[in-house]
Design a protein around this motif. Structure first.
Motif, PDB file in Angstrom:
ATOM      1  N   ARG A 182       0.805  -1.216   0.000  1.00 20.47           N
ATOM      2  CA  ARG A 182       0.000   0.000   0.000  1.00 20.47           C
ATOM      3  C   ARG A 182       0.837   1.264   0.000  1.00 20.47           C
ATOM      4  O   ARG A 182       0.503   2.234  -0.691  1.00 20.47           O
ATOM      5  CB  ARG A 182      -0.923   0.004   1.224  1.00 20.47           C
ATOM      6  CG  ARG A 182      -1.967  -1.096   1.236  1.00 20.47           C
ATOM      7  CD  ARG A 182      -2.675  -1.189   2.567  1.00 20.47           C
ATOM      8  NE  ARG A 182      -1.741  -1.556   3.650  1.00 20.47           N
ATOM      9  CZ  ARG A 182      -2.118  -1.876   4.878  1.00 20.47           C
ATOM     10  NH1 ARG A 182      -3.398  -1.869   5.200  1.00 20.47           N
ATOM     11  NH2 ARG A 182      -1.226  -2.199   5.792  1.00 20.47           N
ATOM     12  N   GLU A 183       1.903   1.283   0.800  1.00 14.80           N
ATOM     13  CA  GLU A 183       2.645   2.517   1.031  1.00 14.80           C
ATOM     14  C   GLU A 183       4.123   2.356   0.692  1.00 14.80           C
ATOM     15  O   GLU A 183       4.705   1.299   0.971  1.00 14.80           O
ATOM     16  CB  GLU A 183       2.531   2.941   2.502  1.00 14.80           C
ATOM     17  CG  GLU A 183       1.127   3.236   2.988  1.00 14.80           C
ATOM     18  CD  GLU A 183       0.594   4.539   2.430  1.00 14.80           C
ATOM     19  OE1 GLU A 183       1.420   5.384   2.013  1.00 14.80           O
ATOM     20  OE2 GLU A 183      -0.640   4.696   2.431  1.00 14.80           O
ATOM     21  N   PRO A 184       4.754   3.385   0.115  1.00 12.73           N
ATOM     22  CA  PRO A 184       6.207   3.319  -0.099  1.00 12.73           C
ATOM     23  C   PRO A 184       6.983   3.073   1.185  1.00 12.73           C
ATOM     24  O   PRO A 184       7.999   2.372   1.173  1.00 12.73           O
ATOM     25  CB  PRO A 184       6.532   4.697  -0.690  1.00 12.73           C
ATOM     26  CG  PRO A 184       5.255   5.160  -1.317  1.00 12.73           C
ATOM     27  CD  PRO A 184       4.159   4.614  -0.440  1.00 12.73           C
ATOM     28  N   GLY A 185       6.495   3.628   2.304  1.00 16.32           N
ATOM     29  CA  GLY A 185       7.179   3.418   3.575  1.00 16.32           C
ATOM     30  C   GLY A 185       7.162   1.964   4.011  1.00 16.32           C
ATOM     31  O   GLY A 185       8.123   1.491   4.640  1.00 16.32           O
ATOM     32  N   MET A 236      12.379   8.464  19.218  1.00 12.33           N
ATOM     33  CA  MET A 236      12.053   7.869  17.919  1.00 12.33           C
ATOM     34  C   MET A 236      11.687   6.394  18.089  1.00 12.33           C
ATOM     35  O   MET A 236      12.337   5.643  18.807  1.00 12.33           O
ATOM     36  CB  MET A 236      13.234   7.983  16.955  1.00 12.33           C
ATOM     37  CG  MET A 236      12.938   7.313  15.603  1.00 12.33           C
ATOM     38  SD  MET A 236      14.333   7.343  14.474  1.00 12.33           S
ATOM     39  CE  MET A 236      14.347   9.084  14.057  1.00 12.33           C
ATOM     40  N   THR A 237      10.611   5.992  17.441  1.00 13.21           N
ATOM     41  CA  THR A 237      10.212   4.590  17.382  1.00 13.21           C
ATOM     42  C   THR A 237       9.933   4.245  15.928  1.00 13.21           C
ATOM     43  O   THR A 237       9.773   5.124  15.075  1.00 13.21           O
ATOM     44  CB  THR A 237       8.945   4.327  18.205  1.00 13.21           C
ATOM     45  OG1 THR A 237       7.853   5.066  17.631  1.00 13.21           O
ATOM     46  CG2 THR A 237       9.131   4.729  19.663  1.00 13.21           C
ATOM     47  N   LEU A 238       9.842   2.955  15.639  1.00 13.57           N
ATOM     48  CA  LEU A 238       9.537   2.531  14.278  1.00 13.57           C
ATOM     49  C   LEU A 238       8.156   3.023  13.848  1.00 13.57           C
ATOM     50  O   LEU A 238       7.962   3.482  12.724  1.00 13.57           O
ATOM     51  CB  LEU A 238       9.612   1.008  14.179  1.00 13.57           C
ATOM     52  CG  LEU A 238       9.344   0.399  12.807  1.00 13.57           C
ATOM     53  CD1 LEU A 238      10.351   0.903  11.777  1.00 13.57           C
ATOM     54  CD2 LEU A 238       9.377  -1.121  12.880  1.00 13.57           C
ATOM     55  N   ALA A 239       7.193   2.950  14.766  1.00  9.91           N
ATOM     56  CA  ALA A 239       5.837   3.414  14.441  1.00  9.91           C
ATOM     57  C   ALA A 239       5.837   4.911  14.127  1.00  9.91           C
ATOM     58  O   ALA A 239       5.154   5.370  13.207  1.00  9.91           O
ATOM     59  CB  ALA A 239       4.896   3.114  15.602  1.00  9.91           C
ATOM     60  N   LYS A 240       6.606   5.674  14.888  1.00 11.33           N
ATOM     61  CA  LYS A 240       6.684   7.114  14.658  1.00 11.33           C
ATOM     62  C   LYS A 240       7.334   7.410  13.309  1.00 11.33           C
ATOM     63  O   LYS A 240       6.882   8.297  12.566  1.00 11.33           O
ATOM     64  CB  LYS A 240       7.482   7.755  15.789  1.00 11.33           C
ATOM     65  CG  LYS A 240       7.448   9.277  15.813  1.00 11.33           C
ATOM     66  CD  LYS A 240       8.133   9.800  17.063  1.00 11.33           C
ATOM     67  CE  LYS A 240       8.124  11.334  17.094  1.00 11.33           C
ATOM     68  NZ  LYS A 240       8.783  11.840  18.323  1.00 11.33           N
ATOM     69  N   LEU A 241       8.379   6.675  12.977  1.00 12.99           N
ATOM     70  CA  LEU A 241       9.041   6.851  11.686  1.00 12.99           C
ATOM     71  C   LEU A 241       8.096   6.517  10.537  1.00 12.99           C
ATOM     72  O   LEU A 241       7.991   7.281   9.564  1.00 12.99           O
ATOM     73  CB  LEU A 241      10.282   5.957  11.621  1.00 12.99           C
ATOM     74  CG  LEU A 241      11.007   5.899  10.267  1.00 12.99           C
ATOM     75  CD1 LEU A 241      11.501   7.272   9.858  1.00 12.99           C
ATOM     76  CD2 LEU A 241      12.159   4.900  10.325  1.00 12.99           C
ATOM     77  N   MET A 242       7.388   5.408  10.633  1.00 16.34           N
ATOM     78  CA  MET A 242       6.468   5.020   9.563  1.00 16.34           C
ATOM     79  C   MET A 242       5.322   6.020   9.435  1.00 16.34           C
ATOM     80  O   MET A 242       4.846   6.303   8.332  1.00 16.34           O
ATOM     81  CB  MET A 242       5.943   3.608   9.808  1.00 16.34           C
ATOM     82  CG  MET A 242       7.007   2.539   9.635  1.00 16.34           C
ATOM     83  SD  MET A 242       6.323   0.874   9.626  1.00 16.34           S
ATOM     84  CE  MET A 242       5.341   0.921   8.123  1.00 16.34           C
ATOM     85  N   ASP A 247       2.667  10.412   6.390  1.00 11.60           N
ATOM     86  CA  ASP A 247       2.058  11.742   6.464  1.00 11.60           C
ATOM     87  C   ASP A 247       2.774  12.789   5.612  1.00 11.60           C
ATOM     88  O   ASP A 247       2.228  13.874   5.385  1.00 11.60           O
ATOM     89  CB  ASP A 247       2.025  12.227   7.918  1.00 11.60           C
ATOM     90  CG  ASP A 247       1.110  11.390   8.794  1.00 11.60           C
ATOM     91  OD1 ASP A 247       0.253  10.680   8.236  1.00 11.60           O
ATOM     92  OD2 ASP A 247       1.273  11.429  10.029  1.00 11.60           O
ATOM     93  N   HIS A 248       3.975  12.496   5.152  1.00 11.64           N
ATOM     94  CA  HIS A 248       4.764  13.448   4.354  1.00 11.64           C
ATOM     95  C   HIS A 248       5.248  12.769   3.069  1.00 11.64           C
ATOM     96  O   HIS A 248       6.451  12.517   2.904  1.00 11.64           O
ATOM     97  CB  HIS A 248       5.961  13.971   5.160  1.00 11.64           C
ATOM     98  CG  HIS A 248       5.595  14.606   6.462  1.00 11.64           C
ATOM     99  ND1 HIS A 248       5.354  13.868   7.613  1.00 11.64           N
ATOM    100  CD2 HIS A 248       5.446  15.909   6.807  1.00 11.64           C
ATOM    101  CE1 HIS A 248       5.055  14.696   8.603  1.00 11.64           C
ATOM    102  NE2 HIS A 248       5.106  15.934   8.144  1.00 11.64           N
ATOM    103  N   PRO A 249       4.321  12.420   2.158  1.00  9.16           N
ATOM    104  CA  PRO A 249       4.684  11.575   1.009  1.00  9.16           C
ATOM    105  C   PRO A 249       5.792  12.128   0.120  1.00  9.16           C
ATOM    106  O   PRO A 249       6.706  11.382  -0.250  1.00  9.16           O
ATOM    107  CB  PRO A 249       3.363  11.424   0.243  1.00  9.16           C
ATOM    108  CG  PRO A 249       2.477  12.511   0.763  1.00  9.16           C
ATOM    109  CD  PRO A 249       2.883  12.755   2.165  1.00  9.16           C
ATOM    110  N   GLU A 250       5.768  13.402  -0.213  1.00  9.42           N
ATOM    111  CA  GLU A 250       6.796  13.930  -1.112  1.00  9.42           C
ATOM    112  C   GLU A 250       8.152  14.078  -0.424  1.00  9.42           C
ATOM    113  O   GLU A 250       9.175  13.620  -0.946  1.00  9.42           O
ATOM    114  CB  GLU A 250       6.341  15.254  -1.732  1.00  9.42           C
ATOM    115  CG  GLU A 250       5.256  15.083  -2.783  1.00  9.42           C
ATOM    116  CD  GLU A 250       5.665  14.102  -3.876  1.00  9.42           C
ATOM    117  OE1 GLU A 250       6.807  14.199  -4.366  1.00  9.42           O
ATOM    118  OE2 GLU A 250       4.856  13.226  -4.233  1.00  9.42           O
TER     119      GLU A 250
END
Length: 371
Positions: A182-185, A236-242, A247-250
């Motif tokens: 679904r997501e690039p991340g 920083m956590t993995l969930a926060k990074l993802m 939320d900031h696609p570009e």
């Protein structure tokens, strides 16, 4: 270990032999669990199983210890402890910084589809036919030092395209999608972890495993976000990074392309549901016992004692005093006392893996010379 690796190891760290009684917590660890993980490596070494990411060749004394282990594959805790004490010598690996460093990784699980649509549009690619993987320490004419893969060209070899070029279509039909996310991340996290479980719409689960990389250098996007002031390292956590990537696609697209490394995958249909993902040594990993190490310095199959802490939350930890087995590697796992702790598969292991960035005492159990 090659003479070059031995020299590099001594240049980067001090090696101090010590008795087992100096390993705090040694007597209370579950040595039987460590022994079962060790047996996986021994069976692979005995069968000359091909390594996905070749490491230092095992010494003859490690192979001898493995042959002894294979004679008695079922040992209780005390018998397994005696086995390790009989066949190995603890050696503390003390880098110039004074401490080892431990991070965590896991096998993520995401939703996906074998065919693209409006929801599933981000591919994981299979290994392209023109990719040439270089063995550890190997070089090819015309390639910059440090590149670990190449592309066959008409007049020899050339550097393989980086992440941005591949995402822009540089490979054409050479690399086919094996599944869509679904997501690039999500795809990026799978690239970092090297494996995944993909839950398909029909309820089945597809396993994907590492099949190669473009050989370009790895860059931590988390570190870049910290340097830019977008996040702080302590929270920083993995969930926060993802969440930030989604939320900031570009900006996220540009950030992820700062990591030139790109990973290719295959469907790992041979894995049973209870199996861990396949590590660099070519065998399934064991949660809580498999360790990724610097493959330019260490052989797969070596036992490693870790003494430190595992995070439970951002501000709470539990003691870590455990015998691990070197069974994997990673582009970011560089240095003599650098390890990556495999937590397992799914959301909770992923949460804990994302919290682990801690100092650790790193003690390699070197096999005793054969008499």
């Amino acid at each position: 270990m090659s003479a070059e690796a031995a020299s590099g190891l001594k240049d980067q760290a001090r090696l101090e032999p010590l008795p087992f009684q100096d390993l705090a917590g040694w007597e209370t660890d579950d040595h039987a669990a460590a022994f079962q993980a060790f047996l996986r490596s021994c069976r692979a070494l005995d069968a000359s199983t091909a390594e996905l990411r070749p490491a230092q060749a095992p010494r003859g004394d490690l192979l001898a210890a493995c042959r002894e282990a294979l004679k008695t594959p079922r040992l209780g805790r005390s018998e397994a402890r005696h086995f390790f004490e009989t066949h190995f010598q603890p050696v503390a690996v003390i880098p110039h910084s004074g401490n080892g460093f431990l991070t965590g990784y896991y096998e993520p699980e995401f939703q996906g589809s074998r065919t693209p649509d409006a929801t599933y549009r981000v591919p994981l690619l299979d290994r392209p036919a023109d990719l040439v993987t270089l063995a550890q320490g190997e070089a090819l004419p015309g390639l910059e030092k440090g590149l670990q893969a190449a592309r066959r060209a008409k007049n020899g070899y050339e550097p393989y395209p980086d992440r941005a070029a591949i995402e822009n279509g540089a490979l054409g039909r050479l690399a086919k999608p094996i599944v869509y996310l679904r997501e690039p991340g999500e795809a990026f996290i799978i690239h970092v972890q090297g494996s995944a479980r993909i839950r398909l719409d029909d309820g089945s689960v597809m396993r994907v495993a590492y099949a190669g990389r473009n050989g370009r250098p790895y860059t931590s996007i988390g570190r870049l976000l910290v340097q830019r002031g977008e996040m702080d390292l302590e929270t920083m956590t993995l969930a926060k990074l993802m969440g930030w990537l989604k939320d900031h696609p570009e900006p996220a697209r540009a950030l992820m392309r700062q990591n030139q490394s790109y990973i290719f995958f295959r469907e790992a249909s041979e894995l049973a549901p209870e199996d861990g993902p396949i590590g660099g040594a070519g065998t399934p990993l064991v949660p809580g016992r498999s360790l990724a190490v610097d493959r330019s310095l260490w052989a797969y199959g070596l036992p490693v004692w870790l003494d430190g802490h595992l995070p439970l939350t951002l501000d709470k930890t539990e003691p870590l005093r455990r015998l691990m087995i070197a069974q994997d590697t990673g582009s970011a796992i560089v240095g003599p006392a650098r390890g990556d702790f495999f937590f397992g598969s799914g959301e909770e292991p992923g949460r804990r893996a994302g919290l682990l960035r801690h100092a650790v005492r790193f003690v390699v159990l070197q096999p005793k010379p054969r008499s």
